[in-house]
Structures are given as structure tokens and as C-alpha cells.
Design a protein around this motif. Structure first.
Motif, short mmCIF file in Angstrom:
data_model
loop_
_atom_site.label_atom_id
_atom_site.label_comp_id
_atom_site.label_asym_id
_atom_site.label_seq_id
_atom_site.Cartn_x
_atom_site.Cartn_y
_atom_site.Cartn_z
N ASP A 198 0.85 -1.17 -0.06
CA ASP A 198 -0.04 0.00 -0.10
C ASP A 198 0.90 1.38 -0.10
O ASP A 198 0.46 2.25 -0.56
CB ASP A 198 -0.88 -0.11 1.38
N ALA A 199 1.86 1.11 0.61
CA ALA A 199 3.16 2.56 0.51
C ALA A 199 3.25 2.82 -0.77
O ALA A 199 3.66 4.13 -1.09
CB ALA A 199 3.93 1.88 1.35
N ASP A 200 3.46 1.72 -1.55
CA ASP A 200 3.58 2.12 -2.93
C ASP A 200 2.43 2.69 -4.02
O ASP A 200 2.66 3.22 -5.08
CB ASP A 200 4.19 0.89 -3.93
N ARG A 201 1.44 2.86 -3.34
CA ARG A 201 0.13 3.23 -3.87
C ARG A 201 -0.38 4.32 -3.04
O ARG A 201 -1.38 4.06 -2.34
CB ARG A 201 -1.05 2.28 -4.09
N PRO A 202 0.04 5.42 -2.79
CA PRO A 202 -0.43 6.46 -1.97
C PRO A 202 -1.73 6.96 -2.34
O PRO A 202 -2.14 6.75 -3.46
CB PRO A 202 0.63 7.65 -1.99
N THR A 203 -2.43 7.42 -1.21
CA THR A 203 -3.85 8.07 -1.56
C THR A 203 -3.78 9.62 -1.21
O THR A 203 -2.86 10.05 -0.37
CB THR A 203 -4.83 7.47 -0.58
N GLU A 204 -4.66 10.49 -1.67
CA GLU A 204 -4.71 11.91 -1.55
C GLU A 204 -5.32 12.11 -0.17
O GLU A 204 -5.12 13.19 0.23
CB GLU A 204 -5.66 12.40 -2.53
N ASN A 205 -5.92 11.11 0.62
CA ASN A 205 -6.33 11.35 1.82
C ASN A 205 -5.33 10.94 2.87
O ASN A 205 -4.77 10.10 3.05
CB ASN A 205 -7.67 10.18 2.00
N PRO A 206 -4.97 12.35 3.84
CA PRO A 206 -3.86 12.07 4.70
C PRO A 206 -4.12 11.29 5.84
O PRO A 206 -3.36 11.21 6.50
CB PRO A 206 -3.55 13.66 4.73
N PHE A 207 -5.69 11.30 6.31
CA PHE A 207 -6.05 10.47 7.34
C PHE A 207 -5.99 8.78 7.08
O PHE A 207 -6.43 8.20 8.06
CB PHE A 207 -7.44 11.06 7.50
N VAL A 208 -5.70 8.46 6.11
CA VAL A 208 -5.74 7.04 5.79
C VAL A 208 -4.63 6.26 6.21
O VAL A 208 -3.63 6.73 6.28
CB VAL A 208 -5.82 6.63 4.26
#
Length: 52
Positions: free
Chosen positions: A42-52
């Protein structure tokens, strides 16, 4: 490689935005790409949501 299979691989590859992952995989064989994409964390697929 059949078109549907390539589209599935391409969709997975687009989710990996961490440049370090791509740099780490640069010496791998192209045939290994599907397996490498499945193994990406998952660290290789970041999200725009900083709270995830």
C-alpha cells in the motif's frame, strides 16, 4: 500478450506512483511485471487522503 491481459497490468501499474518502486524494479524482466505489481504494498500506492 493479449490486449485484456495488458489492460489489467496497465491498470495496476497506474496505481503505483512512488518513483522508488519503479527504480527498484528497473532491472527486472518484463514478464515479471504482473507478479511484481501484485506484490506491491500500500505504501507504493499512496492516496490523496492524509487520514488513511
Amino acid at each position: 500478450m493479449p490486449e485484456p491481459q495488458w489492460e489489467r497490468i496497465e491498470d495496476q501499474a497506474r496505481t503505483i506512483t512512488r518513483a522508488g518502486w519503479w527504480i527498484d524494479q528497473r532491472a527486472c524482466e518484463p514478464g515479471d511485471l504482473p507478479e511484481l505489481l501484485e506484490a506491491a504494498v500500500d505504501a507504493d500506492r499512496p492516496t490523496e487522503n492524509p487520514f488513511v
